[in-house]
Design a protein around this motif. Structure first.
Motif, PDB file in Angstrom:
ATOM      1  N   PHE A  22       0.967   5.525   0.229  1.00 42.93           N
ATOM      2  CA  PHE A  22       0.221   6.691   0.699  1.00 42.93           C
ATOM      3  C   PHE A  22       0.957   7.956   0.279  1.00 42.93           C
ATOM      4  N   CYS A  54      -2.990   4.889  -2.433  1.00 40.52           N
ATOM      5  CA  CYS A  54      -3.871   5.706  -1.589  1.00 40.52           C
ATOM      6  C   CYS A  54      -3.523   7.177  -1.784  1.00 40.52           C
ATOM      7  N   GLN A  58      -3.530  11.106   0.719  1.00 41.40           N
ATOM      8  CA  GLN A  58      -3.325  10.632   2.090  1.00 41.40           C
ATOM      9  C   GLN A  58      -1.917  11.032   2.552  1.00 41.40           C
ATOM     10  N   SER A  81       0.865  -1.186   0.000  1.00 43.46           N
ATOM     11  CA  SER A  81       0.000   0.000   0.000  1.00 43.46           C
ATOM     12  C   SER A  81       0.900   1.235   0.000  1.00 43.46           C
ATOM     13  N   GLU A 125      -1.874  -1.084  -3.775  1.00 44.23           N
ATOM     14  CA  GLU A 125      -2.979  -0.225  -3.354  1.00 44.23           C
ATOM     15  C   GLU A 125      -2.441   1.205  -3.292  1.00 44.23           C
TER      16      GLU A 125
END
Length: 334
Positions: A30, A156, A159, A28, A154
């Protein structure tokens, strides 16, 4: 398989994501940018020169060695965005003394006579002095960033990560992301003794074609400049390096000096159109050297200064191996 949370989706964050997803980890990423194409990261405002020899003018052999490692890694990472036709150093005859001081630091080059230089780059102005640096190249920075952002992770967007500790990212909205490994690739978003070094670049379009085949640097005592082709009609001109964290638009002096120097070596640019004047801040530490750190549950990479595209794959590879999370594929026949 590990769960990995990455803070920052600039060049190093995207490289980590690409490599870790390829190894089968759950990744992930960010980043405060609204999407993958937002030009917030310093890597967008870069010519993408991969020039370990030419960089010896202002850095040391350790940086050059990392650069050669990156040149062995880029072909497997972004083959369609990479060119390796060597690069050229150029000088006007009146600046030969200044050029010789630079060449003495570089050491490895092939001096070109007038015929050889014109054969390599027919569009250059006559009367220039030239030296060929074999093995160097360039990468299309925006295209490579877009390619890396297609990794199966992922993503994001929007963020912001406020702080990081081993295995945890603390987001600006109060949430905490827990993972097996946290990676800090925030650039100037990190709370270290980092400073921003202002870099400026001019993008020129020439509908009739600029004729340049490979990157070049003009060795000039006052205004060194590089020219990097991005296709037959687009050319990047840059080299400004200003100790300032000012993100405002490019100054008239910078724009005029860069373009005048470029025109002095490539006459066809007289009819070029200015497509973009771009400014960004490169993250640098006090000694201008990168920091690559591994501890249990946390990887940190920052301070790549003006060498982001040159150093990032080699340093990502180093941290991946130290952490046991995997490795980037490496060219074996170079």
């Amino acid at each position: 398989m590990a769960r990995v949370a990455i803070a920052g989706a600039g060049l190093t964050g995207r490289l980590f994501a690409w490599a870790l997803a390829r190894e089968g980890h759950s990744v992930s990423v960010f980043d405060p940018a609204p999407d993958a194409g937002a030009r917030g990261a310093a890597a967008f405002t870069a010519a993408g020169m991969l020039s370990p020899l030419a960089e010896l003018e202002s850095t040391d052999a350790d940086v050059a060695a990392l650069g050669w490692t990156s040149l062995r890694l880029w072909p497997a990472i972004a083959p369609e965005q990479l060119r390796r036709d060597g690069s050229l150093l150029l000088a006007h005859r009146s600046d030969l003394g200044a050029a010789q001081r630079v060449l003495a630091r570089i050491g490895r080059f092939e001096m070109l006579d007038r015929a050889a230089l014109q054969a390599l780059e027919p569009a250059l102005a006559p009367g220039l002095l030239g030296w060929h640096l074999p093995g160097e190249g360039s990468i299309d920075a925006p295209a490579a960033l877009a390619h890396l952002a297609r990794a199966p992770a992922e993503w994001c967007w929007g963020q912001r990560v406020e702080s990081i500790e081993p295995g945890r990212l603390h987001l600006a909205d109060g949430r905490t992301v827990v993972a097996d490994w946290a990676i800090d690739a925030r650039g100037l978003g990190a709370s270290w003794p980092l400073r921003g070094v202002r870099g400026e670049i001019v993008t020129l379009d020439l509908p009739g074609g600029h004729g340049l085949q490979r990157p070049l640097r003009l060795l000039h005592p006052r205004q060194p400049v590089y020219l990097v082709p991005r296709g037959p009609e687009r050319l990047l001109v840059g080299a400004s390096e200003i100790e300032s964290e000012d993100r405002s638009a490019m100054s008239l002096r910078s724009a005029v000096e860069l373009m005048a120097a470029a025109h002095s070596v490539l006459p066809a640019l007289a009819e070029a159109r200015i497509a973009l004047l771009d400014v960004n801040l490169r993250p640098a530490l006090p000694d201008n050297r990168p920091l690559a750190h591994c501890e249990p549950g946390l990887l940190t990479l920052n301070g790549l200064y003006r060498h982001g595209w040159l150093l990032a794959p080699a340093l990502v590879q180093q941290l991946l191996r130290e952490s046991g999370l995997g490795a980037l594929p490496e060219e074996t026949h170079a």
